[in-house]
Design a protein around this motif. Structure first.
Motif, PDB file in Angstrom:
ATOM      1  N   ALA A   1      69.327  39.784 -12.674  1.00  0.00           N
ATOM      2  CA  ALA A   1      70.753  39.711 -12.987  1.00  0.00           C
ATOM      3  C   ALA A   1      71.090  38.417 -13.691  1.00  0.00           C
ATOM      4  CB  ALA A   1      71.579  39.838 -11.710  1.00  0.00           C
ATOM      5  N   SER A   2      70.491  37.313 -13.254  1.00  0.00           N
ATOM      6  CA  SER A   2      70.765  36.026 -13.892  1.00  0.00           C
ATOM      7  C   SER A   2      70.249  36.006 -15.314  1.00  0.00           C
ATOM      8  CB  SER A   2      70.121  34.890 -13.075  1.00  0.00           C
ATOM      9  OG  SER A   2      68.710  35.076 -12.983  1.00  0.00           O
ATOM     10  N   ALA A   3      69.070  36.635 -15.524  1.00  0.00           N
ATOM     11  CA  ALA A   3      68.523  36.694 -16.887  1.00  0.00           C
ATOM     12  C   ALA A   3      69.427  37.515 -17.785  1.00  0.00           C
ATOM     13  CB  ALA A   3      67.116  37.317 -16.863  1.00  0.00           C
ATOM     14  N   ALA A   4      69.974  38.592 -17.219  1.00  0.00           N
ATOM     15  CA  ALA A   4      70.886  39.418 -18.000  1.00  0.00           C
ATOM     16  C   ALA A   4      72.135  38.644 -18.361  1.00  0.00           C
ATOM     17  CB  ALA A   4      71.259  40.675 -17.200  1.00  0.00           C
ATOM     18  N   GLY A   5      72.632  37.826 -17.407  1.00  0.00           N
ATOM     19  CA  GLY A   5      73.818  37.024 -17.687  1.00  0.00           C
ATOM     20  C   GLY A   5      73.575  36.031 -18.790  1.00  0.00           C
ATOM     21  N   GLU A 156      69.263  45.707 -11.628  1.00  0.00           N
ATOM     22  CA  GLU A 156      68.135  45.116 -10.892  1.00  0.00           C
ATOM     23  C   GLU A 156      66.778  45.560 -11.432  1.00  0.00           C
ATOM     24  OE1 GLU A 156      68.681  46.033  -6.815  1.00  0.00           O
ATOM     25  OE2 GLU A 156      70.509  44.831  -6.589  1.00  0.00           O
ATOM     26  N   SER A 157      66.719  46.750 -12.040  1.00  0.00           N
ATOM     27  CA  SER A 157      65.436  47.229 -12.545  1.00  0.00           C
ATOM     28  C   SER A 157      65.320  46.956 -14.047  1.00  0.00           C
ATOM     29  CB  SER A 157      65.287  48.733 -12.294  1.00  0.00           C
ATOM     30  OG  SER A 157      66.195  49.466 -13.091  1.00  0.00           O
ATOM     31  N   VAL A 158      64.078  46.775 -14.488  1.00  0.00           N
ATOM     32  CA  VAL A 158      63.819  46.500 -15.895  1.00  0.00           C
ATOM     33  C   VAL A 158      64.225  47.687 -16.761  1.00  0.00           C
ATOM     34  CG1 VAL A 158      62.026  46.020 -17.608  1.00  0.00           C
ATOM     35  CG2 VAL A 158      61.934  44.918 -15.371  1.00  0.00           C
ATOM     36  N   ASP A 159      63.950  48.909 -16.276  1.00  0.00           N
ATOM     37  CA  ASP A 159      64.296  50.103 -17.050  1.00  0.00           C
ATOM     38  C   ASP A 159      65.796  50.197 -17.290  1.00  0.00           C
ATOM     39  OD1 ASP A 159      61.659  50.827 -17.191  1.00  0.00           O
ATOM     40  OD2 ASP A 159      61.745  52.236 -15.507  1.00  0.00           O
ATOM     41  N   THR A 163      67.746  50.120 -20.949  1.00  0.00           N
ATOM     42  CA  THR A 163      68.648  51.197 -21.345  1.00  0.00           C
ATOM     43  C   THR A 163      70.027  50.657 -21.712  1.00  0.00           C
ATOM     44  OG1 THR A 163      67.504  52.785 -19.911  1.00  0.00           O
ATOM     45  CG2 THR A 163      69.743  53.346 -20.625  1.00  0.00           C
ATOM     46  N   LEU A 164      70.544  49.746 -20.890  1.00  0.00           N
ATOM     47  CA  LEU A 164      71.854  49.161 -21.156  1.00  0.00           C
ATOM     48  C   LEU A 164      71.844  48.329 -22.434  1.00  0.00           C
ATOM     49  CD1 LEU A 164      72.838  48.084 -17.524  1.00  0.00           C
ATOM     50  CD2 LEU A 164      73.867  49.933 -18.868  1.00  0.00           C
TER      51      LEU A 164
END
Length: 219
Positions: A1-5, A156-159, A163-164
């Motif tokens: 989640a932090s990496a996504a942020g 939480e998942s890489v997949d 996709t997002l």
């Protein structure tokens, strides 16, 4: 989640740097007046003009364009060189100008008073519905984009992240395309297109006065 942020901040920063100038430049003009009360009309005018003072007329028309706040979109000049009989050929100009919509009639009057206008045609395209539809779809995509960022921050998942991210890329591409089309519409509405052909002649072509019915139809 932090990496996504972190990725979201990087993507937003990149988007700001690439689109910031265009959006800022629009904010003081057309963007502040999206979908005004009036209709979105694109006006195009074509005129054929004769003159026995070619250089003076072309120069005066170009100066008039800039005086009214317009610009020359395209200009082609020909003629003037000697033909096979060693006589200079007649000069000819094709000029496409963009004139502020509220000043285009003033420009047309100047053209008609400066040369012999042998023909004039005009068309008006109403793009109000297309513009409104684009605006609506743009707002929907912006809402979806915000939701996708929220989901991405919680993924939480890489997949799921992949996709997002793929959908975010598609949405950003569609938004950029819509913004580009809206800016094109704004330019075409605010700046009417006037296409002129200027011909050098030694005698003018007689132009019959318009009948009352013709004037009524034009009105």
């Amino acid at each position: 989640a932090s990496a996504a942020g972190m990725q979201r901040e990087e993507d937003k920063s990149a988007a700001d740097s690439s689109d910031g100038f265009a959006l800022t430049s629009e904010s003081s003009g057309t963007a502040a007046n999206v979908l005004p009360a009036g209709r979105k009309l694109i006006r195009n005018i074509s005129m054929d003009v004769e003159t026995d003072a070619y250089e003076a007329l072309v120069t005066s028309l170009q100066e008039k364009v800039y005086e009214l706040g317009g610009y020359i979109e395209q200009s082609d000049m020909s003629g003037g060189s000697q033909n096979s009989y060693r006589h200079p050929s007649s000069k000819y100009a094709s000029i496409t100008a963009r004139i502020p919509a509220d000043k285009v009639d003033s420009f047309i009057t100047a053209v008609e008073s400066s040369g012999n206008a042998i023909s004039k045609s005009e068309s008006t395209q109403d793009v109000t519905l297309q513009y409104s539809d684009l605006e609506s779809r743009k707002k929907s995509l912006e809402t979806e984009q915000d939701k996708l960022w929220e989901f991405l921050e919680k993924a939480e998942s890489v997949d799921t992240v992949i996709t997002l991210q793929q959908r975010l890329t598609e949405v950003r591409y569609q938004l950029e395309s819509m913004e580009s089309q809206l800016r094109l519409y704004d330019n075409q509405v605010e700046y009417s297109e006037v296409h002129l052909t200027v011909s050098e002649v030694t005698s003018f072509t007689p132009v019959a006065p318009e009948s009352a019915a013709t004037r009524i139809n034009k009105g």
